[in-house]
Motif scaffolding. Structure first.
Motif, short mmCIF file in Angstrom:
data_model
loop_
_atom_site.label_atom_id
_atom_site.label_comp_id
_atom_site.label_asym_id
_atom_site.label_seq_id
_atom_site.Cartn_x
_atom_site.Cartn_y
_atom_site.Cartn_z
N ARG A 1 0.88 -1.22 0.03
CA ARG A 1 -0.07 0.09 0.07
C ARG A 1 1.00 1.20 -0.15
NH1 ARG A 1 -4.19 -0.87 4.50
NH2 ARG A 1 -2.48 -0.23 5.73
N ILE A 2 1.29 1.69 -1.10
CA ILE A 2 2.09 2.79 -1.41
C ILE A 2 1.44 3.90 -2.31
CG2 ILE A 2 4.19 1.54 -0.86
CD1 ILE A 2 4.94 1.60 -3.90
N PHE A 3 0.34 3.92 -2.83
CA PHE A 3 -0.55 5.04 -3.22
C PHE A 3 -1.40 5.49 -2.61
CE2 PHE A 3 1.02 2.08 -6.43
CZ PHE A 3 1.51 2.81 -7.70
N LYS A 4 -1.68 6.83 -2.54
CA LYS A 4 -2.60 7.64 -1.72
C LYS A 4 -3.96 7.40 -1.95
CE LYS A 4 0.90 11.36 -1.15
NZ LYS A 4 0.96 12.76 -1.28
N ASP A 5 -4.75 7.37 -0.97
CA ASP A 5 -6.21 7.49 -0.85
C ASP A 5 -6.73 8.67 -0.92
OD1 ASP A 5 -6.04 8.00 1.89
OD2 ASP A 5 -6.73 6.32 2.55
N ASP A 6 -8.12 9.09 -0.90
CA ASP A 6 -8.67 10.22 -0.73
C ASP A 6 -8.31 10.98 0.28
OD1 ASP A 6 -9.96 9.84 -3.15
OD2 ASP A 6 -11.81 8.91 -1.98
N ALA A 7 -7.89 10.51 1.45
CA ALA A 7 -7.53 11.37 2.67
C ALA A 7 -5.74 11.60 2.55
CB ALA A 7 -7.91 10.41 3.84
N ASP A 8 -5.16 11.44 1.39
CA ASP A 8 -3.87 11.70 1.16
C ASP A 8 -2.92 10.90 2.07
OD1 ASP A 8 -2.26 13.03 -0.61
OD2 ASP A 8 -1.79 14.50 0.78
N LYS A 9 -3.37 9.60 2.45
CA LYS A 9 -2.40 8.63 3.28
C LYS A 9 -2.26 7.60 2.10
CE LYS A 9 -3.48 10.20 7.26
NZ LYS A 9 -2.41 10.96 8.01
N LEU B 1 8.63 9.16 -14.22
CA LEU B 1 8.11 10.37 -13.30
C LEU B 1 8.07 9.72 -12.00
CD1 LEU B 1 8.18 13.45 -12.92
CD2 LEU B 1 5.81 13.16 -13.99
N ASN B 2 9.08 9.74 -11.25
CA ASN B 2 8.54 9.44 -9.63
C ASN B 2 7.86 10.25 -8.81
OD1 ASN B 2 8.98 8.55 -6.77
ND2 ASN B 2 10.86 7.45 -7.27
N GLN B 3 6.59 9.56 -8.37
CA GLN B 3 5.78 10.09 -7.47
C GLN B 3 6.02 10.31 -6.19
OE1 GLN B 3 1.95 8.34 -8.41
NE2 GLN B 3 1.17 9.93 -9.73
N GLY B 4 6.24 11.65 -5.44
CA GLY B 4 6.69 11.45 -4.03
C GLY B 4 7.76 12.35 -3.70
#
Length: 149
Positions: free
Chosen positions: A53-61, A134-137
């Motif tokens: 789990r390394i992608f953000k949800d709607d709460a930015d977690k 393009l690395n996200q984060g």
């Protein structure tokens, strides 16, 4: 097996000017088979990556996996992940699996991800590749099936 994951907006690999694999949002996965690795390690690594789990949800977690977001995977073989830099200035690669084993496990790993429902693009085993992403984060994660801390 070892893998270096990068959460990406997009990634592409080229060999001699031709694109061999390209993805949108998902994971760039550099993977290396190590001495003694088997299909079991490849399956274990694929399962772990599909659920990480390394992608953000709607709460930015970071609560979503690549499977959850419907993301893609670009899998590129990289024997240099086996580098031993403990002596001198020149890395050694004796911990990497022999090329014929490495290629078999690389293909098996890619197929294991597909069997888990992921779209997989590939580099070309043993080729001199140009990789762009393009690395996200940025989010970059190291995994090794030998690590059991």
């Amino acid at each position: 097996m070892r893998a270096l994951l990068q959460r990406v907006s997009h990634a592409k690999v080229e060999v001699e000017g031709r694109t061999t694999g390209e993805i949108g949002q998902g994971l760039m996965i550099l993977v290396c088979a190590m001495q003694g690795d088997t299909e079991a390690e490849a399956d274990k690594l694929a399962a772990r990556i599909s659920k990480l789990r390394i992608f953000k949800d709607d709460a930015d977690k970071m609560n979503l996996s690549v499977t959850d977001i419907g993301g893609d995977c670009l899998v590129v073989s990289q024997f240099t992940l086996a580098a031993d830099t403990s002596r001198g200035n020149r890395p050694g690669f004796s911990y990497a699996a022999p090329p014929e084993v490495g290629e078999r496990l690389y293909q098996h790993f890619s197929e294991a991800l597909r069997k888990l429902g992921l779209q997989v693009a590939n580099g070309e085993f043993g080729a001199d590749m140009n990789v762009s992403l393009l690395n996200q984060g940025p989010v970059t994660i190291w995994l090794d099936t030998a690590d059991r801390a």
